[in-house]
Write a protein that holds these residues in place. Sequence first.
Motif, PDB file in Angstrom:
ATOM      1  N   ALA A   1       0.833  -1.351   0.024  1.00 44.06           N
ATOM      2  CA  ALA A   1      -0.140  -0.004   0.041  1.00 44.06           C
ATOM      3  C   ALA A   1       0.820   1.329  -0.101  1.00 44.06           C
ATOM      4  O   ALA A   1       0.587   2.302  -0.664  1.00 44.06           O
ATOM      5  CB  ALA A   1      -1.045  -0.135   1.210  1.00 44.06           C
ATOM      6  N   ALA A   2       1.804   1.211   0.669  1.00 42.58           N
ATOM      7  CA  ALA A   2       2.656   2.438   0.700  1.00 42.58           C
ATOM      8  C   ALA A   2       3.458   2.675  -0.488  1.00 42.58           C
ATOM      9  O   ALA A   2       4.112   3.836  -0.678  1.00 42.58           O
ATOM     10  CB  ALA A   2       3.848   2.112   1.982  1.00 42.58           C
ATOM     11  N   GLY A   3       3.684   1.659  -1.152  1.00 44.63           N
ATOM     12  CA  GLY A   3       4.530   1.738  -2.513  1.00 44.63           C
ATOM     13  C   GLY A   3       3.382   2.235  -3.643  1.00 44.63           C
ATOM     14  O   GLY A   3       2.763   3.292  -3.503  1.00 44.63           O
ATOM     15  N   ASP A   4       3.367   1.402  -4.507  1.00 47.64           N
ATOM     16  CA  ASP A   4       2.545   1.869  -5.812  1.00 47.64           C
ATOM     17  C   ASP A   4       1.259   1.041  -5.677  1.00 47.64           C
ATOM     18  O   ASP A   4       0.329   1.288  -6.608  1.00 47.64           O
ATOM     19  CB  ASP A   4       3.260   1.449  -7.014  1.00 47.64           C
ATOM     20  CG  ASP A   4       4.627   2.181  -7.307  1.00 47.64           C
ATOM     21  OD1 ASP A   4       4.521   3.325  -6.844  1.00 47.64           O
ATOM     22  OD2 ASP A   4       5.565   1.426  -8.025  1.00 47.64           O
ATOM     23  N   GLY A   5       1.001   0.347  -4.612  1.00 46.64           N
ATOM     24  CA  GLY A   5      -0.356  -0.266  -4.661  1.00 46.64           C
ATOM     25  C   GLY A   5      -1.637   0.452  -4.399  1.00 46.64           C
ATOM     26  O   GLY A   5      -2.510   0.038  -4.873  1.00 46.64           O
ATOM     27  N   VAL A   6      -1.678   1.413  -3.657  1.00 45.66           N
ATOM     28  CA  VAL A   6      -2.606   2.319  -3.165  1.00 45.66           C
ATOM     29  C   VAL A   6      -2.326   4.004  -3.592  1.00 45.66           C
ATOM     30  O   VAL A   6      -1.491   4.426  -3.066  1.00 45.66           O
ATOM     31  CB  VAL A   6      -3.065   2.333  -1.712  1.00 45.66           C
ATOM     32  CG1 VAL A   6      -3.964   3.150  -1.475  1.00 45.66           C
ATOM     33  CG2 VAL A   6      -3.187   0.747  -1.399  1.00 45.66           C
ATOM     34  N   PRO A   7      -2.949   4.476  -4.484  1.00 48.78           N
ATOM     35  CA  PRO A   7      -2.776   5.845  -4.825  1.00 48.78           C
ATOM     36  C   PRO A   7      -2.584   6.742  -3.754  1.00 48.78           C
ATOM     37  O   PRO A   7      -1.771   7.700  -3.800  1.00 48.78           O
ATOM     38  CB  PRO A   7      -4.017   6.164  -5.690  1.00 48.78           C
ATOM     39  CG  PRO A   7      -4.573   4.851  -6.437  1.00 48.78           C
ATOM     40  CD  PRO A   7      -4.279   3.822  -5.291  1.00 48.78           C
ATOM     41  N   MET A   8      -3.472   6.537  -2.572  1.00 47.15           N
ATOM     42  CA  MET A   8      -2.978   7.475  -1.578  1.00 47.15           C
ATOM     43  C   MET A   8      -2.014   7.189  -0.474  1.00 47.15           C
ATOM     44  O   MET A   8      -1.518   7.609   0.325  1.00 47.15           O
ATOM     45  CB  MET A   8      -4.555   7.509  -0.562  1.00 47.15           C
ATOM     46  CG  MET A   8      -5.529   8.185  -1.202  1.00 47.15           C
ATOM     47  SD  MET A   8      -7.006   8.495  -0.205  1.00 47.15           S
ATOM     48  CE  MET A   8      -6.542   9.476   1.228  1.00 47.15           C
ATOM     49  N   GLY A   9      -1.040   5.988  -0.678  1.00 45.40           N
ATOM     50  CA  GLY A   9       0.202   5.449  -0.190  1.00 45.40           C
ATOM     51  C   GLY A   9      -0.190   4.990   1.122  1.00 45.40           C
ATOM     52  O   GLY A   9       0.979   5.033   1.869  1.00 45.40           O
ATOM     53  N   ARG A  10      -1.296   4.481   1.587  1.00 43.18           N
ATOM     54  CA  ARG A  10      -1.383   4.077   2.908  1.00 43.18           C
ATOM     55  C   ARG A  10      -2.511   3.211   2.871  1.00 43.18           C
ATOM     56  O   ARG A  10      -3.417   3.096   1.834  1.00 43.18           O
ATOM     57  CB  ARG A  10      -1.607   5.157   4.013  1.00 43.18           C
ATOM     58  CG  ARG A  10      -3.008   5.890   3.837  1.00 43.18           C
ATOM     59  CD  ARG A  10      -3.208   6.913   4.905  1.00 43.18           C
ATOM     60  NE  ARG A  10      -4.379   7.512   4.559  1.00 43.18           N
ATOM     61  CZ  ARG A  10      -5.593   7.183   5.097  1.00 43.18           C
ATOM     62  NH1 ARG A  10      -5.842   5.997   5.783  1.00 43.18           N
ATOM     63  NH2 ARG A  10      -6.635   7.960   4.882  1.00 43.18           N
ATOM     64  N   VAL A  11      -2.595   2.368   3.887  1.00 43.83           N
ATOM     65  CA  VAL A  11      -3.877   1.311   4.315  1.00 43.83           C
ATOM     66  C   VAL A  11      -5.025   2.366   4.767  1.00 43.83           C
ATOM     67  O   VAL A  11      -4.694   3.360   5.570  1.00 43.83           O
ATOM     68  CB  VAL A  11      -3.556   0.205   5.009  1.00 43.83           C
ATOM     69  CG1 VAL A  11      -2.190  -0.653   4.561  1.00 43.83           C
ATOM     70  CG2 VAL A  11      -2.859   0.525   6.626  1.00 43.83           C
ATOM     71  N   GLY A  12      -6.148   1.732   4.826  1.00 49.11           N
ATOM     72  CA  GLY A  12      -7.171   2.701   5.348  1.00 49.11           C
ATOM     73  C   GLY A  12      -7.361   2.312   6.910  1.00 49.11           C
ATOM     74  O   GLY A  12      -6.659   1.265   7.406  1.00 49.11           O
TER      75      GLY A  12
END
Length: 258
Positions: A216-227
């Motif tokens: 998530a912190a990499g390229d996996g999530v556009p916002m760069g974090r888990v919810g």
Amino acid sequence: MTAIDITASGASGASGTIVVTGGARGIGRAICRALAGAGYAVAINYAHSAAQADELARTIRAAGGRAAAIRADIGDPAQIPGLFAAAEAELGPLAGLVNNAGILGDRLRIDEQTPAGLAALLAVNVTGSILAAGEAVRRLSTRHGGTGGAIVNISSVAARLGGLAGLVPYAATKGAIETFTKGLAAEVAREGVRVNAVAPGLTATDMVSPEMTQYAAGDGVPMGRVGTPDEIAAAVLYLLSPAASYVTGASLTVSGGR
């Protein structure tokens, strides 16, 4: 952890009992707290987390809310009717259901999955959710003498993305939940029952591994974090509330853009 604000209930007009399956931990726990803060009586369902469920119920009651911890394994069809009967006996008439209970299943390639593992996954994530919804409809639908209400099914963005490696069967169960949500919404729309889904992305619970957090912190999530579980709970609360009175058959994605 967000504080429970029982004083907010007057503004929301919330009333009645909401059953939250898998309500003792993670997203379910956050949903229970949000519902209690809005003024609902909360039936905290659990299968194994008795201590966490009891502690949460005590916390809600200490803040002026109403809650009961009720054990039932959603993967066992025989236990589901008793959950709803106990919830209404303890807390009063049903106003809604949050189908939150779910398991990831065995994290294996599809050619390594076993029939027993798949059966357990389907029993909780699909069959259990459908049967729980049926129990809710019997109590909420005007066809059965009810006064209406709402059901929110917890899906996942995996339903549309296919899931992470080793979790393809889990993603398939959530695809089933998305389809079930749309179909049931149409089936009971004229009976006073709204049915929607919330599709979380990667969320900070014990089901999310450090590997997923790094993704998530990499390229996996556009916002760069888990919810956070509270962010998912806010979406559930909206769909249960009168503010969503003209919303049914929808799936609200809460995924940081993933």
